[in-house]
Design a protein around this motif. Structure first.
Motif, short mmCIF file in Angstrom:
data_model
loop_
_atom_site.label_atom_id
_atom_site.label_comp_id
_atom_site.label_asym_id
_atom_site.label_seq_id
_atom_site.Cartn_x
_atom_site.Cartn_y
_atom_site.Cartn_z
N LEU A 94 73.82 90.15 168.32
CA LEU A 94 73.61 91.18 169.32
C LEU A 94 74.95 91.62 169.89
O LEU A 94 75.73 90.78 170.35
CB LEU A 94 72.72 90.65 170.45
CG LEU A 94 71.33 90.17 170.04
CD1 LEU A 94 70.66 89.46 171.20
CD2 LEU A 94 70.49 91.33 169.54
N LEU A 95 75.19 92.92 169.88
CA LEU A 95 76.43 93.48 170.39
C LEU A 95 76.13 94.39 171.58
O LEU A 95 75.87 95.59 171.40
CB LEU A 95 77.14 94.28 169.29
CG LEU A 95 77.41 93.51 167.99
CD1 LEU A 95 77.93 94.44 166.92
CD2 LEU A 95 78.38 92.38 168.24
N ALA A 136 73.31 90.48 160.49
CA ALA A 136 72.88 91.83 160.81
C ALA A 136 73.42 92.12 162.20
O ALA A 136 73.31 91.29 163.11
CB ALA A 136 71.36 91.95 160.79
N LEU A 137 74.03 93.28 162.36
CA LEU A 137 74.61 93.67 163.63
C LEU A 137 73.60 94.53 164.38
O LEU A 137 73.14 95.55 163.86
CB LEU A 137 75.91 94.45 163.40
CG LEU A 137 76.96 93.74 162.55
CD1 LEU A 137 78.17 94.65 162.34
CD2 LEU A 137 77.36 92.40 163.15
N VAL A 138 73.26 94.13 165.60
CA VAL A 138 72.31 94.86 166.43
C VAL A 138 73.06 95.29 167.68
O VAL A 138 73.30 94.50 168.59
CB VAL A 138 71.08 93.98 166.77
CG1 VAL A 138 70.16 94.70 167.72
CG2 VAL A 138 70.34 93.61 165.48
N ALA A 139 73.48 96.56 167.68
CA ALA A 139 74.40 97.07 168.69
C ALA A 139 73.74 98.06 169.63
O ALA A 139 72.87 98.84 169.23
CB ALA A 139 75.58 97.75 168.00
N HIS A 140 74.19 98.04 170.88
CA HIS A 140 73.75 99.01 171.87
C HIS A 140 74.97 99.65 172.52
O HIS A 140 75.93 98.97 172.85
CB HIS A 140 72.88 98.36 172.95
CG HIS A 140 72.42 99.32 174.00
ND1 HIS A 140 73.03 99.42 175.23
CD2 HIS A 140 71.45 100.27 173.98
CE1 HIS A 140 72.43 100.37 175.93
NE2 HIS A 140 71.46 100.90 175.19
N SER A 141 74.96 100.98 172.65
CA SER A 141 75.95 101.74 173.40
C SER A 141 77.37 101.51 172.88
O SER A 141 77.67 101.83 171.73
CB SER A 141 75.80 101.43 174.89
OG SER A 141 76.49 102.34 175.67
N LEU A 142 78.23 100.92 173.69
CA LEU A 142 79.60 100.65 173.25
C LEU A 142 79.62 99.71 172.04
O LEU A 142 80.53 99.77 171.22
CB LEU A 142 80.42 100.05 174.41
CG LEU A 142 81.89 99.76 174.15
CD1 LEU A 142 82.65 101.01 173.75
CD2 LEU A 142 82.53 99.10 175.37
N LEU A 187 71.91 100.38 165.12
CA LEU A 187 72.76 101.00 166.12
C LEU A 187 71.90 101.79 167.10
O LEU A 187 71.23 102.74 166.71
CB LEU A 187 73.76 101.94 165.44
CG LEU A 187 74.56 101.33 164.28
CD1 LEU A 187 75.30 102.40 163.52
CD2 LEU A 187 75.50 100.25 164.80
N VAL A 188 71.93 101.41 168.37
CA VAL A 188 71.04 102.01 169.36
C VAL A 188 71.84 102.67 170.48
O VAL A 188 72.69 102.02 171.10
CB VAL A 188 70.08 100.96 169.95
CG1 VAL A 188 69.15 101.59 170.97
CG2 VAL A 188 69.29 100.26 168.85
#
Length: 180
Positions: free
Chosen positions: A8-9, A62-68, A91-92
């Motif tokens: 989680l990013l 798996a990269l689960v990213a939000h915003s920045l 990418l969210v």
């Protein structure tokens, strides 16, 4: 194929308790990439932390990213030699850090890296995100080679959006991982 470690990013200021990323960490056991500085993020520092976490994972990630976090994925992927470990990126709600007001609040992240990602990616964005217009989100998705999913109205798709555990988002992630 081995199931990937979900990293989680979160974006600027981290993801608070009602945020879907925090819920996924609690419910699904996903692993948050903890940054040293959430309030004054430095692109190089954040990229180095992501690199450490990718290398520490025994198998694929798996990269689960939000915003920045979305902008981080693009910046990291442009320089890392470890991108083959990434099965996919979810990418969210990317933030438009080339917008003058956001560039002032979060300096050092513009220009946004716009080269194609070397792994499968899906971007989810709301039609009314106050931090990035739908047009800009679509443009970033195209530049990164990510499939685009319009989430309709939902703001920044964060804790204030009332997504809770966001089962629809988890289903999209699961479908992405099956494709990868």
């Amino acid at each position: 194929m081995t199931a990937p470690t979900i990293l989680l990013l979160p974006g600027w200021q981290n993801s608070d308790a009602p945020h879907w990323q925090s819920r996924w960490e609690a419910v699904h056991g996903d692993r948050r990439v903890e940054q040293h500085e959430w309030m004054r993020p430095l692109r190089g520092d954040w990229s180095a932390r992501l690199e450490e976490e990718v290398l520490a994972s025994p198998g694929p990630v798996a990269l689960v990213a939000h915003s920045l976090g979305c902008i981080l994925v693009a910046a990291w992927a442009a320089h890392s030699r470890n991108t083959p470990k990434v099965q996919a990126a979810f990418l969210v709600a990317p933030g438009d850090l080339e917008r003058e007001d956001l560039r002032q609040m979060i300096p050092g992240w513009a220009p946004i890296v716009r080269q194609p990602l070397p792994f499968r990616a899906l971007m989810i964005a709301a039609s009314d995100d106050p931090y990035c217009s739908a047009e800009r989100s679509r443009g970033l998705a195209q530049d990164w080679g990510a499939r685009y999913h319009d989430a309709g109205p939902g703001g920044h798709l964060n804790g204030e959006s009332g997504l809770g555990d966001w089962p629809a988002g988890r289903q999209l992630l699961n479908e992405l991982l099956k494709e990868a």
